[in-house]
Design a protein around this motif. Sequence first.
Motif, short mmCIF file in Angstrom:
data_model
loop_
_atom_site.label_atom_id
_atom_site.label_comp_id
_atom_site.label_asym_id
_atom_site.label_seq_id
_atom_site.Cartn_x
_atom_site.Cartn_y
_atom_site.Cartn_z
N HIS A 143 4.79 4.13 -14.48
CA HIS A 143 5.89 5.09 -14.32
C HIS A 143 7.21 4.55 -14.87
O HIS A 143 8.23 5.23 -14.79
N ILE A 163 -0.44 9.84 -16.85
CA ILE A 163 0.72 9.13 -16.33
C ILE A 163 1.46 8.43 -17.47
O ILE A 163 2.68 8.55 -17.59
N SER A 180 5.13 9.35 -18.91
CA SER A 180 6.17 8.33 -18.80
C SER A 180 6.78 8.02 -20.17
O SER A 180 8.00 7.84 -20.29
N LEU A 205 10.60 9.56 -11.26
CA LEU A 205 9.49 8.67 -11.63
C LEU A 205 9.03 7.85 -10.44
O LEU A 205 7.83 7.63 -10.25
N GLY A 233 5.43 8.06 -8.76
CA GLY A 233 4.64 6.84 -8.62
C GLY A 233 4.06 6.70 -7.23
O GLY A 233 2.88 6.36 -7.06
#
Length: 368
Positions: free
Chosen positions: A147, A202, A206, A247, A251
């Motif tokens: 993340h 993910i 990110s 983020l 996470g």
Amino acid sequence: MKRINLLFVLAVSAVLLYGWGSAGHKIINRKSVYSFPNTMLPFSWWRDSLAAHGSDADYRKNTDPTEEYRHYIDLEDYPEFIANGRIPQNLDSLIALHGVTFVTTTGLLPFAIMNYTDSVRKYFQQRNWQSAMLKAADLGHYVGDAHNPLHNTTYYNGWSTFSNGIHSRYETGLINRDSAYIQYTYDSALYISDKNNFAFNIVYSSNGYVDSVYRADSLAHVISGSVTSTLYYQIFWQYADDFTVFLFKSGSRKLASLIYTAWVDAGSPLPTYIQNENITPVYFELRQNYPNSFNSSTVISYNLKRASRIKITIFDALGREAGVLVNGEMQAGEHDVKWDASGYSSGIYYCRLDAGGVSQTKKMILKK
């Protein structure tokens, strides 16, 4: 932490030892338990242990030469990512296309997430709760790294002299300085049926925030004329806080979802010793007051996972009760309470939240 040359390691290893910074990994790991479904509440005692072991994976870099490759993936090094925004998501297929050395040194982060999720499942099946928690803490570290946008890009530490060093400024300098402002609500964990797509989505998502990190850093640099001053970090946070908090929140929830998935896949075993040893699950979180330090008043936030009778008490540095802010039944959810300290002298105070025989305490500094 990403790949860096030996001389650079020798120069700044103390600064770059931690992924999100020790504070960042603790936040993501600790808060993940609040997204556990009610069926997993017996594991809420993992909260502090997950936080305490959140940087174990970084420490292993000193003894395991393969460890560093699990912490990042340089997506732009793959021509498939440049062309399509995705890469082949099967490890054998990637190696067949690019060779094992290229794939390894380009980073194995999404594969580490999948592998450690499976390790958590195996220890759940064995009812080895301590090992399951330690693997979950490592899993949290990798999910946390995934993340961090700068762990998912070739341009992790600057693409020009102007931005050189952005990696440590963002993940350690900024986060350690402003970790008290990283507050968020909790969404329930979900069962993940396709862990491969989940892990890769993910890192793809990110990577999409890389430009946002660079923009915030650049604006702070231009406005402050520095990359080390207090003003620089204040401006950096001003432009980075929204997406950074998002983020972190993502996470924590995604870590909780992977732990929950591992638990379900293991047959949803429950640790009966929790009842035998009278270990009380924690259903609440007391957060650091804001601002801290403060002049005349401060706001104390807390989250209740279920309706509870609580008491919030202020104590002075000698342990004497200075006031009671809340004493009664409160509904589940996010709550704020303001402490008007205008009638109190400067010094250190403590805020304690009590609920269900469990308490949490935060240190506060009153300056006048």
